[in-house]
Scaffold this motif. Structure first.
Motif, PDB file in Angstrom:
ATOM      1  N   SER A  65     -24.570   5.878  51.262  1.00  0.00           N
ATOM      2  CA  SER A  65     -23.294   6.407  51.735  1.00  0.00           C
ATOM      3  C   SER A  65     -23.428   7.827  52.266  1.00  0.00           C
ATOM      4  CB  SER A  65     -22.273   6.381  50.595  1.00  0.00           C
ATOM      5  OG  SER A  65     -22.756   7.139  49.492  1.00  0.00           O
ATOM      6  N   GLY A  66     -24.645   8.276  52.456  1.00  0.00           N
ATOM      7  CA  GLY A  66     -24.853   9.635  52.951  1.00  0.00           C
ATOM      8  C   GLY A  66     -25.667  10.445  51.973  1.00  0.00           C
ATOM      9  N   ASN A  67     -25.701  11.765  52.192  1.00  0.00           N
ATOM     10  CA  ASN A  67     -26.576  12.582  51.353  1.00  0.00           C
ATOM     11  C   ASN A  67     -26.052  12.769  49.934  1.00  0.00           C
ATOM     12  OD1 ASN A  67     -24.486  14.323  51.800  1.00  0.00           O
ATOM     13  ND2 ASN A  67     -25.610  15.706  53.156  1.00  0.00           N
ATOM     14  N   SER A  68     -24.828  12.342  49.669  1.00  0.00           N
ATOM     15  CA  SER A  68     -24.311  12.478  48.304  1.00  0.00           C
ATOM     16  C   SER A  68     -25.006  11.528  47.336  1.00  0.00           C
ATOM     17  CB  SER A  68     -22.805  12.189  48.287  1.00  0.00           C
ATOM     18  OG  SER A  68     -22.559  10.864  48.735  1.00  0.00           O
ATOM     19  N   SER A  69     -25.725  10.516  47.883  1.00  0.00           N
ATOM     20  CA  SER A  69     -26.366   9.526  47.020  1.00  0.00           C
ATOM     21  C   SER A  69     -27.757   9.971  46.560  1.00  0.00           C
ATOM     22  CB  SER A  69     -26.484   8.190  47.761  1.00  0.00           C
ATOM     23  OG  SER A  69     -27.336   8.332  48.875  1.00  0.00           O
ATOM     24  N   GLN A  70     -28.189  11.145  46.992  1.00  0.00           N
ATOM     25  CA  GLN A  70     -29.528  11.610  46.596  1.00  0.00           C
ATOM     26  C   GLN A  70     -29.572  11.817  45.086  1.00  0.00           C
ATOM     27  OE1 GLN A  70     -32.044  11.715  48.416  1.00  0.00           O
ATOM     28  NE2 GLN A  70     -33.560  12.920  47.336  1.00  0.00           N
ATOM     29  N   LEU A  71     -30.475  11.118  44.412  1.00  0.00           N
ATOM     30  CA  LEU A  71     -30.509  11.158  42.954  1.00  0.00           C
ATOM     31  C   LEU A  71     -31.518  12.152  42.410  1.00  0.00           C
ATOM     32  CD1 LEU A  71     -30.286   7.311  42.227  1.00  0.00           C
ATOM     33  CD2 LEU A  71     -28.431   8.997  42.272  1.00  0.00           C
ATOM     34  N   SER A  72     -32.441  12.608  43.208  1.00  0.00           N
ATOM     35  CA  SER A  72     -33.441  13.554  42.712  1.00  0.00           C
ATOM     36  C   SER A  72     -33.472  14.758  43.630  1.00  0.00           C
ATOM     37  CB  SER A  72     -34.817  12.882  42.656  1.00  0.00           C
ATOM     38  OG  SER A  72     -35.302  12.686  43.972  1.00  0.00           O
ATOM     39  N   ASN A  73     -34.263  15.750  43.241  1.00  0.00           N
ATOM     40  CA  ASN A  73     -34.364  16.955  44.059  1.00  0.00           C
ATOM     41  C   ASN A  73     -35.571  16.889  44.977  1.00  0.00           C
ATOM     42  OD1 ASN A  73     -36.358  17.159  42.160  1.00  0.00           O
ATOM     43  ND2 ASN A  73     -35.823  19.232  41.481  1.00  0.00           N
ATOM     44  N   GLN A  74     -36.140  15.693  45.172  1.00  0.00           N
ATOM     45  CA  GLN A  74     -37.268  15.508  46.078  1.00  0.00           C
ATOM     46  C   GLN A  74     -36.797  14.778  47.333  1.00  0.00           C
ATOM     47  OE1 GLN A  74     -40.506  16.631  45.411  1.00  0.00           O
ATOM     48  NE2 GLN A  74     -39.512  17.637  43.662  1.00  0.00           N
ATOM     49  N   CYS A  75     -37.422  15.098  48.455  1.00  0.00           N
ATOM     50  CA  CYS A  75     -37.068  14.446  49.722  1.00  0.00           C
ATOM     51  C   CYS A  75     -38.313  13.876  50.377  1.00  0.00           C
ATOM     52  CB  CYS A  75     -36.442  15.438  50.708  1.00  0.00           C
ATOM     53  SG  CYS A  75     -34.813  16.037  50.241  1.00  0.00           S
ATOM     54  N   ARG A  76     -38.168  12.702  50.944  1.00  0.00           N
ATOM     55  CA  ARG A  76     -39.144  12.225  51.911  1.00  0.00           C
ATOM     56  C   ARG A  76     -38.805  12.868  53.248  1.00  0.00           C
ATOM     57  NH1 ARG A  76     -37.847   6.062  51.554  1.00  0.00           N
ATOM     58  NH2 ARG A  76     -35.801   7.053  51.364  1.00  0.00           N
ATOM     59  N   ASN A  77     -39.780  12.992  54.111  1.00  0.00           N
ATOM     60  CA  ASN A  77     -39.488  13.564  55.423  1.00  0.00           C
ATOM     61  C   ASN A  77     -40.386  12.932  56.479  1.00  0.00           C
ATOM     62  OD1 ASN A  77     -42.005  15.229  55.642  1.00  0.00           O
ATOM     63  ND2 ASN A  77     -41.078  16.305  53.903  1.00  0.00           N
ATOM     64  N   SER A  78     -40.141  13.320  57.718  1.00  0.00           N
ATOM     65  CA  SER A  78     -40.831  12.693  58.850  1.00  0.00           C
ATOM     66  C   SER A  78     -42.290  13.109  58.987  1.00  0.00           C
ATOM     67  CB  SER A  78     -40.075  12.991  60.152  1.00  0.00           C
ATOM     68  OG  SER A  78     -39.933  14.386  60.330  1.00  0.00           O
ATOM     69  N   VAL A  79     -42.733  14.101  58.239  1.00  0.00           N
ATOM     70  CA  VAL A  79     -44.141  14.473  58.038  1.00  0.00           C
ATOM     71  C   VAL A  79     -44.860  14.950  59.296  1.00  0.00           C
ATOM     72  CG1 VAL A  79     -46.414  13.697  57.216  1.00  0.00           C
ATOM     73  CG2 VAL A  79     -44.335  12.884  56.094  1.00  0.00           C
ATOM     74  N   GLN A  80     -44.836  14.155  60.376  1.00  0.00           N
ATOM     75  CA  GLN A  80     -45.782  14.353  61.458  1.00  0.00           C
ATOM     76  C   GLN A  80     -45.500  15.535  62.379  1.00  0.00           C
ATOM     77  OE1 GLN A  80     -44.917  10.426  63.113  1.00  0.00           O
ATOM     78  NE2 GLN A  80     -44.214  11.387  64.983  1.00  0.00           N
ATOM     79  N   GLY A  81     -44.269  16.021  62.438  1.00  0.00           N
ATOM     80  CA  GLY A  81     -43.926  17.046  63.421  1.00  0.00           C
ATOM     81  C   GLY A  81     -44.656  18.363  63.207  1.00  0.00           C
ATOM     82  N   LYS A  82     -45.172  18.942  64.278  1.00  0.00           N
ATOM     83  CA  LYS A  82     -45.833  20.239  64.184  1.00  0.00           C
ATOM     84  C   LYS A  82     -44.829  21.378  64.090  1.00  0.00           C
ATOM     85  CE  LYS A  82     -49.998  18.890  66.744  1.00  0.00           C
ATOM     86  NZ  LYS A  82     -50.843  19.154  67.931  1.00  0.00           N
ATOM     87  N   LEU A  83     -43.678  21.212  64.771  1.00  0.00           N
ATOM     88  CA  LEU A  83     -42.677  22.273  64.803  1.00  0.00           C
ATOM     89  C   LEU A  83     -41.423  21.906  64.030  1.00  0.00           C
ATOM     90  CD1 LEU A  83     -42.957  23.261  68.581  1.00  0.00           C
ATOM     91  CD2 LEU A  83     -44.050  24.364  66.618  1.00  0.00           C
ATOM     92  N   LEU A  84     -41.024  20.638  64.076  1.00  0.00           N
ATOM     93  CA  LEU A  84     -39.771  20.206  63.459  1.00  0.00           C
ATOM     94  C   LEU A  84     -40.031  19.117  62.424  1.00  0.00           C
ATOM     95  CD1 LEU A  84     -37.556  19.945  66.669  1.00  0.00           C
ATOM     96  CD2 LEU A  84     -37.502  21.775  64.959  1.00  0.00           C
ATOM     97  N   ILE A  85     -39.145  19.060  61.430  1.00  0.00           N
ATOM     98  CA  ILE A  85     -39.214  18.054  60.377  1.00  0.00           C
ATOM     99  C   ILE A  85     -37.797  17.545  60.114  1.00  0.00           C
ATOM    100  CG2 ILE A  85     -39.584  17.698  57.895  1.00  0.00           C
ATOM    101  CD1 ILE A  85     -42.180  17.788  59.275  1.00  0.00           C
ATOM    102  N   THR A  86     -37.663  16.252  59.884  1.00  0.00           N
ATOM    103  CA  THR A  86     -36.380  15.675  59.469  1.00  0.00           C
ATOM    104  C   THR A  86     -36.557  15.094  58.072  1.00  0.00           C
ATOM    105  OG1 THR A  86     -35.781  15.099  61.732  1.00  0.00           O
ATOM    106  CG2 THR A  86     -34.606  13.958  59.980  1.00  0.00           C
ATOM    107  N   ASP A  87     -35.647  15.471  57.152  1.00  0.00           N
ATOM    108  CA  ASP A  87     -35.747  14.908  55.804  1.00  0.00           C
ATOM    109  C   ASP A  87     -34.830  13.690  55.687  1.00  0.00           C
ATOM    110  OD1 ASP A  87     -33.125  15.746  55.157  1.00  0.00           O
ATOM    111  OD2 ASP A  87     -33.813  17.617  54.249  1.00  0.00           O
ATOM    112  N   GLU A  88     -34.934  12.991  54.568  1.00  0.00           N
ATOM    113  CA  GLU A  88     -34.205  11.731  54.421  1.00  0.00           C
ATOM    114  C   GLU A  88     -32.702  11.914  54.259  1.00  0.00           C
ATOM    115  OE1 GLU A  88     -34.749   9.599  50.602  1.00  0.00           O
ATOM    116  OE2 GLU A  88     -36.052  11.273  50.056  1.00  0.00           O
ATOM    117  N   LEU A  89     -32.251  13.139  54.076  1.00  0.00           N
ATOM    118  CA  LEU A  89     -30.818  13.406  54.000  1.00  0.00           C
ATOM    119  C   LEU A  89     -30.194  13.561  55.379  1.00  0.00           C
ATOM    120  CD1 LEU A  89     -30.825  15.989  51.063  1.00  0.00           C
ATOM    121  CD2 LEU A  89     -30.591  13.500  50.976  1.00  0.00           C
ATOM    122  N   GLY A  90     -31.043  13.625  56.408  1.00  0.00           N
ATOM    123  CA  GLY A  90     -30.540  13.762  57.769  1.00  0.00           C
ATOM    124  C   GLY A  90     -30.638  15.171  58.312  1.00  0.00           C
ATOM    125  N   TYR A  91     -31.174  16.094  57.521  1.00  0.00           N
ATOM    126  CA  TYR A  91     -31.318  17.479  57.993  1.00  0.00           C
ATOM    127  C   TYR A  91     -32.584  17.605  58.846  1.00  0.00           C
ATOM    128  CZ  TYR A  91     -27.700  19.075  54.738  1.00  0.00           C
ATOM    129  OH  TYR A  91     -26.504  19.270  54.079  1.00  0.00           O
TER     130      TYR A  91
END
Length: 205
Positions: A65-91
């Motif tokens: 339902s969005g970032n309110s469902s995040q249960l832990s303080n850890q995030c997966r992210n897009s990893v590969q970007g040299k300049l930019l990164i997107t995390d699983e919350l949409g930031y």
């Protein structure tokens, strides 16, 4: 001298009825193998038609339902970007603003939530990380569900492996055969990362 058995075998092979039996058995084996292969092909084709037309593919994707469902303080992210990164919350943030827990630092002014910068109305973007961030918008859930329901059998190996909205956006935004024409040219050389239902329009040849 040849062994007695070899001599008898050679004499038998010279007789027409023996050759006829060998030929007949070979023909029966060939016909039975052909029919079995045809039955397997018909069965597989019918199974695909049932999956495609009668029963929707049971995708494993779970939408949050969005970032309110995040249960832990850890995030997966897009990893590969040299300049930019997107995390699983949409930031989306600059790599230097990524926290040690894998989440973007939301206190940095340049960090954006569900940003569609560089994206066109058709859902294709020129920057991978913006594609993922835009795709993670809760409002995109119905669009992604429609895509999954119509996804070709050929895409099952790719999309059956994903388990949630974030993984689906990562996979969907990666360039694939949907993004190219003639196997070596991007349909849109600028906006080549797509989360939308349809691939970019084909460029004129």
């Amino acid at each position: 001298m040849l062994p007695c058995g070899a001599v008898l075998w050679r004499r038998l092979l010279r007789k027409r009825w023996v050759l006829g039996v060998v030929f007949g058995l070979s023909l029966v084996y060939f016909i039975s193998s052909t029919f079995k292969q045809e039955e397997r092909m018909v069965r597989d084709r019918n199974l695909l038609q049932v999956q495609e037309h009668e029963q929707p593919i049971m995708w494993k994707v779970k939408f949050s339902s969005g970032n309110s469902s995040q249960l832990s303080n850890q995030c997966r992210n897009s990893v590969q970007g040299k300049l930019l990164i997107t995390d699983e919350l949409g930031y989306i943030c600059e790599r230097k603003d990524l926290l040690v827990n894998g989440c973007c630092n939301v206190n940095v002014p340049s960090t954006k939530l569900y940003s569609c910068d560089s994206c066109l109305p058709n859902g294709c973007c020129s920057i991978y990380e913006f594609c993922v961030s835009c795709c993670l918008q809760p409002s995109k859930q119905h669009l992604l569900e429609r895509f999954l329901n119509r996804a070709a059998i050929a895409f099952q190996n790719l999309f059956m492996a994903v388990e949630d909205h974030f993984e689906l956006c990562l996979a969907k935004c990666r360039t694939s055969s949907q993004s190219v024409q003639h196997e070596n040219t991007y349909r849109d050389p600028i906006a080549k990362f797509c989360y939308g239902e349809y691939p970019p329009e084909l460029l004129p040849v």
